[in-house]
Design a protein around this motif. Structure first.
Motif, PDB file in Angstrom:
ATOM      1  N   PRO A  32       0.650  -0.959   0.017  1.00 19.46           N
ATOM      2  CA  PRO A  32      -0.120  -0.126  -0.092  1.00 19.46           C
ATOM      3  C   PRO A  32       1.050   1.077   0.260  1.00 19.46           C
ATOM      4  O   PRO A  32       1.911   1.547   0.795  1.00 19.46           O
ATOM      5  CB  PRO A  32      -0.394   0.399   1.147  1.00 19.46           C
ATOM      6  N   SER A  33       0.786   2.452  -0.873  1.00 18.39           N
ATOM      7  CA  SER A  33       1.463   3.999  -0.464  1.00 18.39           C
ATOM      8  C   SER A  33       0.435   4.834  -0.816  1.00 18.39           C
ATOM      9  O   SER A  33      -0.443   5.076  -1.415  1.00 18.39           O
ATOM     10  CB  SER A  33       1.731   3.580  -1.977  1.00 18.39           C
ATOM     11  N   PRO A  34       0.146   5.855   0.182  1.00 14.68           N
ATOM     12  CA  PRO A  34      -0.177   6.890   0.120  1.00 14.68           C
ATOM     13  C   PRO A  34      -1.171   7.935  -1.331  1.00 14.68           C
ATOM     14  O   PRO A  34      -1.630   8.330  -0.946  1.00 14.68           O
ATOM     15  CB  PRO A  34       0.518   7.860   1.011  1.00 14.68           C
ATOM     16  N   PHE A  35       0.093   7.450  -1.861  1.00  9.10           N
ATOM     17  CA  PHE A  35       0.438   8.351  -3.266  1.00  9.10           C
ATOM     18  C   PHE A  35      -0.539   7.444  -4.658  1.00  9.10           C
ATOM     19  O   PHE A  35       0.250   6.321  -4.152  1.00  9.10           O
ATOM     20  CB  PHE A  35       1.650   8.886  -3.746  1.00  9.10           C
ATOM     21  N   HIS A  36      -0.722   8.229  -5.193  1.00  5.98           N
ATOM     22  CA  HIS A  36      -1.424   7.434  -6.911  1.00  5.98           C
ATOM     23  C   HIS A  36      -0.232   7.431  -7.450  1.00  5.98           C
ATOM     24  O   HIS A  36      -0.183   8.291  -7.675  1.00  5.98           O
ATOM     25  CB  HIS A  36      -2.457   8.044  -7.153  1.00  5.98           C
ATOM     26  N   VAL A  37       0.305   6.401  -7.881  1.00 12.26           N
ATOM     27  CA  VAL A  37       1.839   6.348  -8.606  1.00 12.26           C
ATOM     28  C   VAL A  37       1.454   5.681  -9.788  1.00 12.26           C
ATOM     29  O   VAL A  37       0.928   4.714 -10.067  1.00 12.26           O
ATOM     30  CB  VAL A  37       2.933   5.820  -7.876  1.00 12.26           C
ATOM     31  N   TYR A  38       1.800   6.091 -11.189  1.00 10.65           N
ATOM     32  CA  TYR A  38       2.224   5.601 -12.957  1.00 10.65           C
ATOM     33  C   TYR A  38       3.209   5.168 -12.322  1.00 10.65           C
ATOM     34  O   TYR A  38       4.246   6.184 -11.979  1.00 10.65           O
ATOM     35  CB  TYR A  38       1.919   6.589 -13.810  1.00 10.65           C
ATOM     36  N   LYS A  39       4.143   4.509 -12.964  1.00 12.25           N
ATOM     37  CA  LYS A  39       5.476   3.948 -13.423  1.00 12.25           C
ATOM     38  C   LYS A  39       5.407   2.918 -14.828  1.00 12.25           C
ATOM     39  O   LYS A  39       4.508   3.299 -15.819  1.00 12.25           O
ATOM     40  CB  LYS A  39       5.535   2.150 -12.694  1.00 12.25           C
ATOM     41  N   MET A  40       7.132   4.340 -14.753  1.00 12.81           N
ATOM     42  CA  MET A  40       7.464   3.899 -16.680  1.00 12.81           C
ATOM     43  C   MET A  40       8.546   3.325 -16.871  1.00 12.81           C
ATOM     44  O   MET A  40       9.289   3.201 -15.843  1.00 12.81           O
ATOM     45  CB  MET A  40       7.169   4.931 -16.891  1.00 12.81           C
ATOM     46  N   PHE A  41       8.439   2.160 -16.884  1.00 13.82           N
ATOM     47  CA  PHE A  41       9.287   0.969 -18.254  1.00 13.82           C
ATOM     48  C   PHE A  41      10.018   1.266 -19.205  1.00 13.82           C
ATOM     49  O   PHE A  41       9.191   1.271 -19.937  1.00 13.82           O
ATOM     50  CB  PHE A  41       8.771  -0.103 -17.623  1.00 13.82           C
ATOM     51  N   ILE A  42      11.417   1.589 -18.648  1.00 15.15           N
ATOM     52  CA  ILE A  42      12.246   2.436 -20.144  1.00 15.15           C
ATOM     53  C   ILE A  42      13.432   1.528 -20.317  1.00 15.15           C
ATOM     54  O   ILE A  42      14.392   1.409 -19.651  1.00 15.15           O
ATOM     55  CB  ILE A  42      12.222   3.812 -20.371  1.00 15.15           C
ATOM     56  N   LEU A  43      12.889   0.618 -21.643  1.00 17.18           N
ATOM     57  CA  LEU A  43      14.720   0.006 -22.197  1.00 17.18           C
ATOM     58  C   LEU A  43      15.239   0.428 -22.689  1.00 17.18           C
ATOM     59  O   LEU A  43      15.228   1.873 -23.024  1.00 17.18           O
ATOM     60  CB  LEU A  43      14.102  -0.728 -23.020  1.00 17.18           C
ATOM     61  N   CYS A  44      16.473   0.427 -21.987  1.00 18.37           N
ATOM     62  CA  CYS A  44      17.925   1.246 -21.737  1.00 18.37           C
ATOM     63  C   CYS A  44      18.956  -0.337 -22.090  1.00 18.37           C
ATOM     64  O   CYS A  44      19.219  -1.183 -21.816  1.00 18.37           O
ATOM     65  CB  CYS A  44      18.339   1.504 -20.921  1.00 18.37           C
ATOM     66  N   ARG A  45      20.071   0.782 -23.296  1.00 19.31           N
ATOM     67  CA  ARG A  45      21.059   0.248 -23.415  1.00 19.31           C
ATOM     68  C   ARG A  45      21.731   0.484 -23.614  1.00 19.31           C
ATOM     69  O   ARG A  45      22.672   1.674 -23.099  1.00 19.31           O
ATOM     70  CB  ARG A  45      21.078  -0.290 -25.448  1.00 19.31           C
ATOM     71  N   ILE A  46      23.631   0.140 -22.183  1.00 16.42           N
ATOM     72  CA  ILE A  46      24.549   0.366 -22.256  1.00 16.42           C
ATOM     73  C   ILE A  46      25.461   0.474 -23.300  1.00 16.42           C
ATOM     74  O   ILE A  46      25.742   0.114 -24.623  1.00 16.42           O
ATOM     75  CB  ILE A  46      25.407  -0.838 -21.484  1.00 16.42           C
ATOM     76  N   THR A  47      26.057   2.050 -22.911  1.00 11.69           N
ATOM     77  CA  THR A  47      26.896   2.233 -24.638  1.00 11.69           C
ATOM     78  C   THR A  47      29.147   2.431 -23.630  1.00 11.69           C
ATOM     79  O   THR A  47      29.305   2.819 -24.427  1.00 11.69           O
ATOM     80  CB  THR A  47      26.441   4.024 -24.744  1.00 11.69           C
ATOM     81  N   GLY A  48      28.260   2.353 -22.142  1.00 15.12           N
ATOM     82  CA  GLY A  48      29.502   3.651 -21.635  1.00 15.12           C
ATOM     83  C   GLY A  48      29.421   2.543 -19.621  1.00 15.12           C
ATOM     84  O   GLY A  48      28.329   2.663 -19.500  1.00 15.12           O
ATOM     85  N   GLY A  49      30.836   2.793 -18.997  1.00 13.83           N
ATOM     86  CA  GLY A  49      31.086   2.924 -17.633  1.00 13.83           C
ATOM     87  C   GLY A  49      31.023   1.653 -17.676  1.00 13.83           C
ATOM     88  O   GLY A  49      31.480   0.111 -17.870  1.00 13.83           O
ATOM     89  N   SER A  50      30.612   1.004 -15.677  1.00 15.47           N
ATOM     90  CA  SER A  50      30.718  -0.256 -15.241  1.00 15.47           C
ATOM     91  C   SER A  50      30.190   0.271 -14.046  1.00 15.47           C
ATOM     92  O   SER A  50      29.574   1.083 -13.262  1.00 15.47           O
ATOM     93  CB  SER A  50      32.136  -0.209 -15.183  1.00 15.47           C
ATOM     94  N   ALA A  51      29.934  -0.690 -13.362  1.00 20.12           N
ATOM     95  CA  ALA A  51      29.422  -1.567 -12.494  1.00 20.12           C
ATOM     96  C   ALA A  51      29.449  -0.217 -11.183  1.00 20.12           C
ATOM     97  O   ALA A  51      30.765  -0.356 -11.012  1.00 20.12           O
ATOM     98  CB  ALA A  51      29.331  -2.512 -12.068  1.00 20.12           C
ATOM     99  N   LYS A  52      29.131   0.150 -10.318  1.00 21.57           N
ATOM    100  CA  LYS A  52      29.543   1.169  -9.645  1.00 21.57           C
ATOM    101  C   LYS A  52      28.562   1.439  -8.756  1.00 21.57           C
ATOM    102  O   LYS A  52      27.324   2.360  -8.904  1.00 21.57           O
ATOM    103  CB  LYS A  52      30.027   2.449 -10.210  1.00 21.57           C
TER     104      LYS A  52
END
Length: 205
Positions: A139-159
């Protein structure tokens, strides 16, 4: 998916917030404040939250009441899904958080991955826009819309970031304990399906 009392309390809070923002008559404003107090009493009665804490949640909410937007980045590497371990509850979630003023949804997704997981990504495709009330979230006190966006890795490393304590990739059948406030197992399994079948349209509601 949510308790009726919570739905009613949020609707009462919404009416009160909008009324306090646009009402002119002092007697009407007093009644709207009474409605807000009623919604706070209901939430406090049915949860373990003190009334003062519930009031704090709503105190900053002004103007016309609208749903909050939570954006989650869906990132795969070698058919495994990127998850971060949340410091707040020790469980795992897709990188993400509340939408930021001034940033587009894709910009938020990119920012959250960088801040929470260390990777640079490019947002490619909207996978789903879901209303939290239709899913198995706590349960949450707020009404929430959740957006799921597919992304692809272009650089960086796990941190790790300020709010995360670990960064890993998980296969479809090896999901860890999830932060259910942020994402459910059913939602993540759907993300695997959408990733593997790229031609399918975005989901909504």
């Amino acid at each position: 998916m949510q308790e009726k009392w919570l739905e009613w309390a949020k609707q009462i809070q919404s009416i009160a917030q909008t009324g306090l923002a646009y009402g002119k008559d002092e007697y009407d404003l007093e009644r709207y404040e009474m409605l807000r107090d009623l919604s706070i009493d209901i939430m406090s009665e049915y949860t373990d939250m003190e009334p003062v804490k519930v009031r704090e949640l709503f105190a900053g909410e002004t103007g016309y009441a609208t749903p909050k937007v939570d954006i989650r980045a869906v990132v795969f590497r070698e058919h495994k899904l990127l998850l971060v371990r949340e410091k707040s509850d020790g469980a795992w979630a897709l990188p993400g958080g509340w939408a930021d003023i001034g940033l587009s949804p894709s910009e938020v997704a990119v920012k959250e991955v960088r801040e929470e997981a260390g990777f640079e990504v490019k947002a490619d495709r909207l996978l789903a826009v879901w209303d939290k009330k239709f899913h198995e979230h706590p349960p949450s006190p707020f009404h929430v819309y959740k957006m799921f966006i597919l992304c692809r890795i272009t650089g960086g490393s796990a941190k790790i970031g300020l709010e995360t304590s670990d960064v890993r990739f998980f296969g479809r059948d090896e999901l860890p304990e999830l932060s259910l406030e942020r994402n459910t197992a059913a939602q993540l399994h759907t993300m695997f399906e959408r990733y593997e079948e790229s031609s399918r349209p975005s989901l909504f509601d």
